[in-house]
Design an enzyme around this catalytic site. Structure first.
Site, mmCIF file in Angstrom:
data_model
loop_
_atom_site.group_PDB
_atom_site.id
_atom_site.type_symbol
_atom_site.label_atom_id
_atom_site.label_comp_id
_atom_site.label_asym_id
_atom_site.label_seq_id
_atom_site.Cartn_x
_atom_site.Cartn_y
_atom_site.Cartn_z
ATOM 1 N N GLU A 129 0.834 -1.215 0.000
ATOM 2 C CA GLU A 129 0.000 0.000 0.000
ATOM 3 C C GLU A 129 0.866 1.262 0.000
ATOM 4 O OE1 GLU A 129 -3.773 0.503 0.354
ATOM 5 O OE2 GLU A 129 -2.755 2.244 -0.474
ATOM 6 N N GLY A 134 1.813 7.453 -0.924
ATOM 7 C CA GLY A 134 2.059 7.612 0.512
ATOM 8 C C GLY A 134 0.928 7.152 1.413
ATOM 9 N N GLY A 187 12.390 15.320 3.199
ATOM 10 C CA GLY A 187 12.298 13.842 3.145
ATOM 11 C C GLY A 187 11.335 13.339 2.089
ATOM 12 N N GLU A 190 13.339 11.063 -3.461
ATOM 13 C CA GLU A 190 14.079 9.809 -3.429
ATOM 14 C C GLU A 190 15.558 10.138 -3.249
ATOM 15 O OE1 GLU A 190 12.498 6.694 -3.633
ATOM 16 O OE2 GLU A 190 10.783 8.006 -3.397
ATOM 17 N N ASP A 201 9.743 7.724 -10.758
ATOM 18 C CA ASP A 201 8.965 7.347 -9.580
ATOM 19 C C ASP A 201 7.469 7.278 -9.918
ATOM 20 O OD1 ASP A 201 8.788 7.227 -6.442
ATOM 21 O OD2 ASP A 201 7.389 8.791 -7.031
ATOM 22 N N LYS A 205 4.835 3.988 -10.051
ATOM 23 C CA LYS A 205 3.546 3.961 -9.343
ATOM 24 C C LYS A 205 2.392 3.755 -10.321
ATOM 25 C CE LYS A 205 5.181 7.111 -5.717
ATOM 26 N NZ LYS A 205 5.341 8.538 -5.376
ATOM 27 N N GLY A 302 6.621 11.279 2.844
ATOM 28 C CA GLY A 302 6.977 11.667 4.209
ATOM 29 C C GLY A 302 6.862 10.494 5.170
HETATM 30 P P1 NDP Z 1 15.892 6.261 3.485
HETATM 31 O O1 NDP Z 1 17.147 6.369 2.684
HETATM 32 O O2 NDP Z 1 15.512 7.383 4.377
HETATM 33 O O3 NDP Z 1 15.961 4.944 4.385
HETATM 34 C C1 NDP Z 1 16.505 3.740 3.957
HETATM 35 C C2 NDP Z 1 17.267 3.116 5.129
HETATM 36 O O4 NDP Z 1 17.660 1.802 4.786
HETATM 37 C C3 NDP Z 1 18.536 3.909 5.460
HETATM 38 O O5 NDP Z 1 18.725 3.965 6.850
HETATM 39 C C4 NDP Z 1 19.600 3.060 4.768
HETATM 40 O O6 NDP Z 1 20.876 3.218 5.324
HETATM 41 C C5 NDP Z 1 19.052 1.661 5.014
HETATM 42 N N1 NDP Z 1 19.579 0.688 4.077
HETATM 43 C C6 NDP Z 1 19.698 0.827 2.737
HETATM 44 N N2 NDP Z 1 20.241 -0.280 2.208
HETATM 45 C C7 NDP Z 1 20.462 -1.130 3.239
HETATM 46 C C8 NDP Z 1 21.031 -2.427 3.341
HETATM 47 N N3 NDP Z 1 21.497 -3.070 2.277
HETATM 48 N N4 NDP Z 1 21.107 -3.006 4.560
HETATM 49 C C9 NDP Z 1 20.659 -2.352 5.648
HETATM 50 N N5 NDP Z 1 20.137 -1.113 5.625
HETATM 51 C C10 NDP Z 1 20.038 -0.520 4.432
HETATM 52 O O7 NDP Z 1 14.756 5.932 2.444
HETATM 53 P P2 NDP Z 1 13.180 6.232 2.586
HETATM 54 O O8 NDP Z 1 12.717 5.854 3.933
HETATM 55 O O9 NDP Z 1 12.877 7.596 2.086
HETATM 56 O O10 NDP Z 1 12.590 5.230 1.504
HETATM 57 C C11 NDP Z 1 12.493 3.851 1.770
HETATM 58 C C12 NDP Z 1 11.563 3.221 0.742
HETATM 59 O O11 NDP Z 1 10.282 3.812 0.864
HETATM 60 C C13 NDP Z 1 11.980 3.422 -0.717
HETATM 61 O O12 NDP Z 1 11.644 2.270 -1.440
HETATM 62 C C14 NDP Z 1 11.134 4.591 -1.166
HETATM 63 O O13 NDP Z 1 10.897 4.589 -2.547
HETATM 64 C C15 NDP Z 1 9.864 4.313 -0.403
HETATM 65 N N6 NDP Z 1 9.008 5.468 -0.162
HETATM 66 C C16 NDP Z 1 9.531 6.606 0.392
HETATM 67 C C17 NDP Z 1 8.700 7.661 0.700
HETATM 68 C C18 NDP Z 1 9.217 8.901 1.338
HETATM 69 O O14 NDP Z 1 8.425 9.804 1.550
HETATM 70 N N7 NDP Z 1 10.487 9.006 1.661
HETATM 71 C C19 NDP Z 1 7.261 7.587 0.442
HETATM 72 C C20 NDP Z 1 6.819 6.349 -0.144
HETATM 73 C C21 NDP Z 1 7.675 5.329 -0.416
HETATM 74 P P3 NDP Z 1 21.874 4.295 4.613
HETATM 75 O O15 NDP Z 1 21.207 5.616 4.701
HETATM 76 O O16 NDP Z 1 23.113 4.192 5.420
HETATM 77 O O17 NDP Z 1 22.042 3.830 3.196
HETATM 78 N N1 HSE Z 2 9.726 10.546 -3.743
HETATM 79 C C1 HSE Z 2 8.370 10.178 -3.652
HETATM 80 C C2 HSE Z 2 7.526 11.404 -3.910
HETATM 81 C C3 HSE Z 2 8.087 9.624 -2.306
HETATM 82 O O1 HSE Z 2 8.065 12.498 -3.931
HETATM 83 O O2 HSE Z 2 6.328 11.269 -4.106
HETATM 84 C C4 HSE Z 2 6.736 9.031 -2.211
HETATM 85 O O3 HSE Z 2 6.637 7.888 -2.987
#
Ligand code: NDP
Ligand code: HSE
Length: 425
Positions: A129, A134, A187, A190, A201, A205, A302
């Site tokens: 989901e 988001g 935040g 990507e 992106d 989706k 977010g």
């Molecule tokens: P972040 O970079 O903030 O978080 C990812 C975390 O995972 C970091 O702490 C990273 O560490 C860690 N990580 C990455 N690779 C590994 C690994 N091989 N082993 C262990 N830890 C690992 O990303 P987001 O939270 O922004 O995004 C996460 C997912 O959610 C993505 O698929 C994104 O597309 C999706 N998403 C994000 C949204 C957003 O608003 N940000 C909204 C909707 C979906 P390090 O930083 O040291 O690499």
């Molecule tokens: N980077 C994505 C956006 C995060 O800006 O919409 C949510 O999927």
């Protein structure tokens, strides 16, 4: 009371939001869902980040194998992002019979078919989901609440970063670079902003949403894609003068055996509800044959909104008696007989700079007429012997527009087509 032990792989923005909700709402979820959700293990490259959430060191997993081998853990959240090693880690969990909840649209859009096959092999569920829009529960709506309908179209603003940038450029005259930096700081963006600003992106989706809406695989490679990097301040100003705002739209349509899927900057009439969707907010319009028009609106990115979607999947997966799988043949290809369109019909904004001389406008009009492109409106602005002409066409075939534009560009070398932007009708 039932206990569900959860592991989180990747405790960054979204993983962190998920952890906070599960801990802050633990009692609330016990009361409302009758389940005690406990975060038993967290895997992240960065131990400091794990500590920053007050997570005890003992809960830090040293490898995905440690999580896969833990029989007490029945559900794993993947919020690391990217294709590898996320795919390998998820496969391990699914084969170990653990449900997986992910926000990873890139991974789902590229490998959904094989991941679902692995989930079936492990007798586990795969839920995503949070991968689209988001905190807005659009996936559940398509999978569960709208089964009665043939979905005709799904049109939306499904990338928060680009909507934030375009809103700041439109409303505050901010530069593209400054607005992008703000979106990254908040935040929304990507890790590599190319995925947002070049429309990848949104195309991931749209591929997922269209597959669910139209009950067939719509590979992301079939989604026509254009990002926002070519949108200039002039385009934004002209859109305003002509009664529009520019938005990055994702458009999916199905008419019998023809599917149209595209992501591109679009002139949206100021009176249209999508025009008022600002900042990091997202909105999706769905039209179904019996339900008619629906609009889903909310925060598309977010930590907290996306964490909210992840937790809803955690609760959903934990309450199902058997995993939920696709209701179509999920083999990575559109079903036989379905055509994915490559030519579109619509109205276009075309911006051209020319030498300001007698006959130039007549020559341009001639090329458009010859290629079946009919002009609805034009505005001319002149400066030092050069003029900028902004055309708005009537509905026509995109292939005709492309042919006309190629002819204009090949003519004297002094007329330059600056931009072409599609118009939402
Ligand atoms: P972040 O970079 O903030 O978080 C990812 C975390 O995972 C970091 O702490 C990273 O560490 C860690 N990580 C990455 N690779 C590994 C690994 N091989 N082993 C262990 N830890 C690992 O990303 P987001 O939270 O922004 O995004 C996460 C997912 O959610 C993505 O698929 C994104 O597309 C999706 N998403 C994000 C949204 C957003 O608003 N940000 C909204 C909707 C979906 P390090 O930083 O040291 O690499
Ligand atoms: N980077 C994505 C956006 C995060 O800006 O919409 C949510 O999927």
């Amino acid at each position: 009371m039932k206990t569900v032990n959860v592991a989180i792989m990747g405790i960054g923005t979204v993983g962190g939001g998920t952890y906070r909700i599960l801990t802050e709402h633990r009692d609330f979820l016990m009361k409302t869902q009758g389940i005690d959700f406990r975060v038993k293990k967290v895997l992240d490259k960065n131990l400091e980040r794990i500590r920053s959430f007050g997570i005890p060191e003992a809960a830090a997993a040293s490898s995905p194998d440690e999580i896969a081998a833990d029989k007490d853990i029945s559900l794993v959240v993947e919020t690391m992002g990217g294709v590898e090693p996320a795919k390998t880690f998820i496969e391990k969990m699914l084969l170990a019979g653990k449900d997986v909840v992910t926000a990873n649209k890139e991974l789902i859009s590229k490998h959904w078919a094989s991941l679902e096959a692995t989930a079936k092999k492990g007798g586990a569920g795969l839920y995503f989901e949070a991968s689209c829009v988001g905190g807005v529960p659009i996936i559940r709506a398509l999978q569960e609440s709208l089964q009665a309908n043939l979905i005709n179209s799904i049109v939306g603003i499904i990338n928060g970063t680009t909507n934030y940038i375009l809103t700041k450029m439109t409303e505050e005259g901010m530069s593209y670079e400054a607005a992008l930096a703000e979106a990254q700081q908040l935040g929304y963006a990507e890790f590599d902003p190319t995925a947002d600003v070049e429309g990848f992106d949104a195309s991931y989706k749209l591929s997922i949403l269209s597959s669910l809406a139209f009950h067939t695989c719509v590979p992301y490679t079939c989604v026509y894609r254009e990002g926002i990097t070519k949108v200039t301040k002039t385009d934004i100003r002209m859109a305003g003068e002509m009664g529009y705002v520019i938005k990055l739209l994702a458009i999916g349509k199905r008419a019998r055996d023809r599917i149209e899927v595209r992501v591109h900057p679009t002139f949206v009439p100021k009176s249209h509800p999508l025009a008022g969707v600002g900042g990091s907010f997202n909105a999706v319009f769905v039209n179904g044959d019996f339900v008619d028009d629906l609009m889903f609106y909310g925060r598309g990115a977010g930590a907290n909104p996306t964490g909210s979607a992840i937790v809803s999947d955690i609760v959903y997966a934990s309450k199902r008696v058997s995993p939920l799988y696709s209701d179509f043949d999920n083999n990575g290809k559109a079903e036989d007989g379905v055509e994915i369109a490559t030519d579109f019909v619509g109205k276009y904004y075309i911006s051209i700079t020319v030498n300001d001389a007698p006959g130039v406008l007549a020559a341009l009009s001639n090329v458009f007429a010859k290629n079946n492109v009919s002009i609805e409106n034009l505005i001319q602005k002149g400066e030092k012997g050069r003029a900028a002409i902004f055309f708005l066409t009537h509905a026509c075939n995109e292939s005709d527009v492309r042919r006309a534009v190629a002819e204009i560009e090949s003519q004297s070398g002094e007329s330059r087509v600056e931009n072409i932007i599609r118009v939402l009708e």
